[in-house]
Design an enzyme around this catalytic site. Structure first.
Site, PDB file in Angstrom:
ATOM      1  CG  ASN A   7      -1.747  -1.003   4.824  1.00 50.93           C
ATOM      2  OD1 ASN A   7      -0.928  -1.882   5.113  1.00 50.93           O
ATOM      3  ND2 ASN A   7      -3.056  -1.165   4.960  1.00 50.93           N
ATOM      4  CD1 TRP A   8       3.286  -1.073   0.357  1.00 49.58           C
ATOM      5  CD2 TRP A   8       5.069  -2.366   0.750  1.00 49.58           C
ATOM      6  NE1 TRP A   8       4.379  -0.444  -0.190  1.00 49.58           N
ATOM      7  CE2 TRP A   8       5.484  -1.217   0.048  1.00 49.58           C
ATOM      8  CE3 TRP A   8       6.027  -3.303   1.115  1.00 49.58           C
ATOM      9  CZ2 TRP A   8       6.816  -1.001  -0.322  1.00 49.58           C
ATOM     10  CZ3 TRP A   8       7.347  -3.098   0.756  1.00 49.58           C
ATOM     11  CH2 TRP A   8       7.735  -1.957   0.043  1.00 49.58           C
ATOM     12  CE  LYS A   9      -4.947  -2.612   1.464  1.00 44.16           C
ATOM     13  NZ  LYS A   9      -6.345  -2.461   1.728  1.00 44.16           N
ATOM     14  CG  HIS A  93      -6.129  -1.317   7.988  1.00 46.88           C
ATOM     15  ND1 HIS A  93      -6.947  -2.139   7.245  1.00 46.88           N
ATOM     16  CD2 HIS A  93      -5.661  -0.369   7.137  1.00 46.88           C
ATOM     17  CE1 HIS A  93      -6.948  -1.697   5.994  1.00 46.88           C
ATOM     18  NE2 HIS A  93      -6.190  -0.624   5.903  1.00 46.88           N
ATOM     19  CD  GLU A  95      -7.571  -4.504   4.409  1.00 45.87           C
ATOM     20  OE1 GLU A  95      -6.377  -4.773   4.636  1.00 45.87           O
ATOM     21  OE2 GLU A  95      -7.940  -3.798   3.449  1.00 45.87           O
ATOM     22  CD  GLU A 164      -7.249   3.589   5.890  1.00 44.52           C
ATOM     23  OE1 GLU A 164      -6.551   3.837   4.907  1.00 44.52           O
ATOM     24  OE2 GLU A 164      -7.246   2.500   6.470  1.00 44.52           O
ATOM     25  N   GLY A 170      -9.976  -0.284  -1.019  1.00 45.45           N
ATOM     26  CA  GLY A 170      -9.754  -1.327  -2.018  1.00 45.45           C
ATOM     27  C   GLY A 170     -10.913  -1.499  -2.982  1.00 45.45           C
ATOM     28  CB  SER A 210     -10.117   3.974  -3.630  1.00 42.99           C
ATOM     29  OG  SER A 210     -10.595   2.662  -3.375  1.00 42.99           O
ATOM     30  N   GLY A 231      -3.289   2.060   0.139  1.00 42.47           N
ATOM     31  CA  GLY A 231      -3.016   0.638   0.010  1.00 42.47           C
ATOM     32  C   GLY A 231      -2.513   0.310  -1.389  1.00 42.47           C
ATOM     33  N   GLY A 232      -3.431  -0.101  -2.250  1.00 45.49           N
ATOM     34  CA  GLY A 232      -3.078  -0.615  -3.576  1.00 45.49           C
ATOM     35  C   GLY A 232      -2.101   0.257  -4.354  1.00 45.49           C
TER      36      GLY A 232
HETATM   37  C1  PEP Z   1      -5.554   0.857   3.129  1.00 43.09           C
HETATM   38  O1  PEP Z   1      -5.139  -0.286   3.055  1.00 43.09           O
HETATM   39  O2  PEP Z   1      -5.408   1.486   4.187  1.00 43.09           O
HETATM   40  C2  PEP Z   1      -6.224   1.456   1.968  1.00 43.09           C
HETATM   41  C3  PEP Z   1      -6.725   2.654   2.069  1.00 43.09           C
HETATM   42  O3  PEP Z   1      -6.289   0.686   0.818  1.00 43.09           O
HETATM   43  P1  PEP Z   1      -6.620   1.199  -0.675  1.00 43.09           P
HETATM   44  O4  PEP Z   1      -5.828   2.453  -0.913  1.00 43.09           O
HETATM   45  O5  PEP Z   1      -6.209   0.078  -1.561  1.00 43.09           O
HETATM   46  O6  PEP Z   1      -8.090   1.496  -0.714  1.00 43.09           O
END
Ligand code: PEP
Length: 248
Positions: A7-9, A93, A95, A164, A170, A210, A231-232
């Site tokens: 997930n590139w956000k 999600h 966010e 999640e 994050g 994470s 994500g990251g």
């Molecule tokens: C996400 O955006 O779904 C996520 C899990 O982010 P991260 O891996 O950065 O915690």
């Protein structure tokens, strides 16, 4: 077979998207897994057209509106996303829920709209730190799951779930494999109950929060963890390839 999803956000415009795909070399185990990337909507076309994109990498959008068209400035519909080359969409999600105030009901409407348009939804659920401290993990994730299941009115079409925990997204904090297994077991049991075991078995449950190349393997071996949503650590091509490699 595991699902490895990035997930590139709100990262990577079209130029960075092209650069990502031109430097991504998938490891030799990639064909054994389902690999998904969710770029921003404005970068989807660049991802679709990237000449070096391995067809093993399937694409999705990060959000859709529940209506098919209309006066909803700034929104995109499931059918538009599909026409533009998306096969998947994230819905709910954390966010979207916590920064943009999406409710369970809105998430369920998006989930239903995705399936009606032929997009595969990845429905995200997860508790906040406060809810975890109050021992409300099961209550919260089952409420979020039940909302989307209430819109599943036909056996047609796939969907995926992602657990999640909000406190792990994050933050560098990751659920332990035991925490992930407990939450995934709860979700799996409810899926079995609602859909029957054979249909439920076709719904992968991903863990997100994470995940990095260094912890992915351990999380993927936890019970009922069928994949990871990252994500990251999905933004860099080498790191994304290492995540795929960690799936074994
Ligand atoms: C996400 O955006 O779904 C996520 C899990 O982010 P991260 O891996 O950065 O915690």
């Amino acid at each position: 077979m595991a699902v490895v999803a990035g997930n590139w956000k709100m990262h990577h415009g079209p130029r960075a998207t092209r650069a990502f795909f031109s430097s991504l070399t998938l490891p030799s185990n990639a064909g054994s897994h389902e690999i998904l990337v969710f770029p921003s909507a404005v970068s989807l076309a660049a991802a679709v057209a990237a000449p070096e994109r391995d067809p093993l990498v399937q694409l999705g959008v990060q959000n859709i509106h529940w209506e098919d068209k209309g006066a909803f400035t700034g929104e995109i519909s499931a059918s538009m996303a599909r026409e533009a080359g998306a096969a998947f969409t994230l819905v709910g999600h954390s966010e979207r829920r916590h920064v943009f105030g999406e409710t369970d009901e809105e998430v369920a409407r998006k989930f239903k709209a995705a399936r009606q348009a032929g997009l595969v939804p990845v429905a995200c659920v997860g508790e906040t730190l406060e809810e975890r401290r109050a021992n409300r993990v099961e209550e919260v994730i089952l409420r979020q799951l039940d909302a989307v299941l209430s819109s599943v009115d036909s056996a047609e079409g796939r969907f995926l779930l992602a657990y999640e925990p909000v406190w792990a997204i994050g933050t560098g904090e990751t659920a332990t494999p035991a925490d992930a297994a407990a939450a995934h077991g709860t979700l799996r049991a409810r899926l079995d109950e609602a859909l029957g075991p054979s249909r439920a078995a076709r719904v992968p449950i991903l863990y997100g929060g994470s995940v990095k190349p260094g912890n992915a393997r351990e999380l993927l071996t936890a019970s009922n963890v069928d994949g990871v949503l990252v994500g990251g650590a999905s933004l860099d091509a080498a790191s994304f390839a290492a995540l795929v490699e960690a799936a074994g």
